[in-house]
Design a protein around this motif. Structure first.
Motif, short mmCIF file in Angstrom:
data_model
loop_
_atom_site.label_atom_id
_atom_site.label_comp_id
_atom_site.label_asym_id
_atom_site.label_seq_id
_atom_site.Cartn_x
_atom_site.Cartn_y
_atom_site.Cartn_z
N ALA A 11 0.82 -1.21 0.00
CA ALA A 11 0.00 0.00 0.00
C ALA A 11 0.86 1.27 0.00
O ALA A 11 0.41 2.32 -0.45
CB ALA A 11 -0.93 0.01 1.22
N TRP A 12 2.08 1.16 0.48
CA TRP A 12 2.97 2.31 0.58
C TRP A 12 3.90 2.44 -0.62
O TRP A 12 4.65 3.42 -0.72
CB TRP A 12 3.81 2.22 1.85
N LEU A 13 3.88 1.45 -1.50
CA LEU A 13 4.86 1.41 -2.58
C LEU A 13 4.23 1.62 -3.95
O LEU A 13 4.77 1.16 -4.96
CB LEU A 13 5.62 0.08 -2.54
N ALA A 14 3.14 2.32 -4.01
CA ALA A 14 2.48 2.61 -5.29
C ALA A 14 3.17 3.78 -5.98
O ALA A 14 4.07 4.42 -5.42
CB ALA A 14 1.01 2.92 -5.04
N ASP A 15 2.75 4.05 -7.19
CA ASP A 15 3.19 5.24 -7.94
C ASP A 15 4.71 5.30 -8.16
O ASP A 15 5.32 6.36 -8.03
CB ASP A 15 2.73 6.53 -7.24
N GLY A 16 5.31 4.15 -8.47
CA GLY A 16 6.73 4.14 -8.81
C GLY A 16 7.67 4.29 -7.64
O GLY A 16 8.86 4.53 -7.83
N ARG A 17 7.17 4.17 -6.43
CA ARG A 17 8.02 4.29 -5.25
C ARG A 17 8.94 3.07 -5.15
O ARG A 17 8.63 2.00 -5.64
CB ARG A 17 7.17 4.38 -3.99
N THR A 18 10.06 3.24 -4.47
CA THR A 18 10.98 2.15 -4.21
C THR A 18 10.98 1.84 -2.71
O THR A 18 10.36 2.55 -1.92
CB THR A 18 12.41 2.51 -4.66
N LEU A 19 11.69 0.79 -2.35
CA LEU A 19 11.83 0.38 -0.96
C LEU A 19 13.31 0.47 -0.60
O LEU A 19 14.16 0.04 -1.38
CB LEU A 19 11.32 -1.05 -0.80
N ALA A 20 13.62 1.03 0.55
CA ALA A 20 15.00 1.12 1.01
C ALA A 20 15.23 0.12 2.12
O ALA A 20 14.31 -0.25 2.85
CB ALA A 20 15.32 2.53 1.51
N GLY A 21 16.48 -0.30 2.26
CA GLY A 21 16.91 -1.16 3.36
C GLY A 21 18.04 -0.47 4.10
O GLY A 21 18.90 0.15 3.47
N LEU A 22 18.03 -0.57 5.42
CA LEU A 22 19.07 0.05 6.24
C LEU A 22 19.70 -0.97 7.17
O LEU A 22 19.02 -1.82 7.74
CB LEU A 22 18.50 1.18 7.11
N ASP A 23 21.02 -0.85 7.32
CA ASP A 23 21.77 -1.60 8.31
C ASP A 23 22.50 -0.58 9.17
O ASP A 23 23.41 0.10 8.70
CB ASP A 23 22.76 -2.55 7.65
N LEU A 24 22.06 -0.44 10.42
CA LEU A 24 22.66 0.56 11.31
C LEU A 24 23.90 0.00 11.98
O LEU A 24 23.85 -1.04 12.63
CB LEU A 24 21.67 0.96 12.41
N VAL A 58 21.07 13.59 5.90
CA VAL A 58 21.69 12.92 4.74
C VAL A 58 20.82 11.76 4.28
O VAL A 58 20.56 11.58 3.08
CB VAL A 58 23.12 12.45 5.09
N LEU A 59 20.34 10.97 5.23
CA LEU A 59 19.51 9.81 4.90
C LEU A 59 18.21 10.24 4.23
O LEU A 59 17.82 9.69 3.19
CB LEU A 59 19.22 8.98 6.16
N LEU A 60 17.53 11.23 4.79
CA LEU A 60 16.26 11.68 4.21
C LEU A 60 16.45 12.26 2.81
O LEU A 60 15.60 12.04 1.93
CB LEU A 60 15.57 12.69 5.14
N ALA A 61 17.54 12.96 2.57
CA ALA A 61 17.82 13.48 1.23
C ALA A 61 18.01 12.32 0.24
O ALA A 61 17.49 12.37 -0.89
CB ALA A 61 19.05 14.38 1.25
N LEU A 62 18.74 11.29 0.66
CA LEU A 62 18.94 10.12 -0.20
C LEU A 62 17.62 9.41 -0.48
O LEU A 62 17.32 9.05 -1.63
CB LEU A 62 19.94 9.16 0.44
N LEU A 63 16.80 9.21 0.55
CA LEU A 63 15.53 8.53 0.38
C LEU A 63 14.61 9.30 -0.55
O LEU A 63 13.89 8.71 -1.37
CB LEU A 63 14.86 8.30 1.74
N LYS A 64 14.62 10.63 -0.46
CA LYS A 64 13.81 11.45 -1.36
C LYS A 64 14.31 11.32 -2.79
O LYS A 64 13.52 11.14 -3.72
CB LYS A 64 13.85 12.91 -0.91
N LYS A 65 15.62 11.40 -2.98
CA LYS A 65 16.22 11.28 -4.31
C LYS A 65 15.88 9.94 -4.95
O LYS A 65 15.64 9.86 -6.16
CB LYS A 65 17.74 11.44 -4.20
N GLU A 66 15.83 8.89 -4.16
CA GLU A 66 15.56 7.54 -4.65
C GLU A 66 14.06 7.22 -4.72
O GLU A 66 13.69 6.10 -5.04
CB GLU A 66 16.26 6.51 -3.76
N ASN A 67 13.20 8.20 -4.42
CA ASN A 67 11.74 8.03 -4.48
C ASN A 67 11.27 6.86 -3.60
O ASN A 67 10.48 6.03 -4.02
CB ASN A 67 11.27 7.86 -5.92
#
Length: 174
Positions: A11-24, A58-67
């Protein structure tokens, strides 16, 4: 921002959105991003940790850039299934991100993801120094690939319908 389940991700990945993965990690944040078909996880350069506000920007800018429409974050659960200090740090990171973004997060059991990433990099003949700079993004790719594989299995018919139960979606006030 919501913490959601794997079943709620589509439901959150419509409209060409991508999914990110993080390893802290303590010194870096490993990042990977899916393709738009949700088949492959692609590592991105690590984010060198400084302090939370800078790391988050930095993370939020990357996530926005990657849609990115949602984020899967590794939850470092102990081998006995318990949660230790590292899992608590991951949960605190998500709580802090909730104050800065509406992106939903899904936790993913990351046991042995770093071990698997290290083995893969060794098989690819990366030197110890080169592995150190890539290990967290490789681990993020393993985490994300696990989530993508699970999503594929849900699409293949393993999905159980929730029979009228409301799910949080991107347009809901969660």
């Amino acid at each position: 921002m919501a913490i959601i389940t794997i079943e709620q991700l589509p439901a959150w990945l419509a409209d060409g959105r991508t999914l990110a993965g993080l390893d802290l990690g303590d010194k870096t944040i490993g990042v990977a991003v899916s393709d738009r078909g949700f088949a492959f996880a692609h590592p991105r350069p690590v984010i060198m940790r400084k302090k939370f506000s800078l790391d988050a920007a930095v993370l939020l800018a990357l996530l926005k850039k990657e849609n990115v429409g949602a984020v899967a974050i590794g939850l470092p659960i102990n081998m006995d299934g318990s949660e230790g200090p590292r899992a608590q740090k991951s949960r605190a990171f998500v709580r802090n991100m909730a104050q800065l973004s509406d992106l939903p997060f899904v936790f993913w059991d990351e046991r042995l993801s770093t071990v698997a990433a290290e083995r893969t990099l060794i098989e690819m003949d990366f030197s110890r120094a080169k592995r150190a700079g890539k290990i967290d993004s490789a681990a993020a790719a393993f985490i994300l690939q696990g989530v993508l594989d699970r999503l594929q299995s849900l699409d293949s018919g393993d999905r159980t319908e929730l029979g009228g139960q409301a799910e949080a979606g991107p347009n809901d006030d969660a």
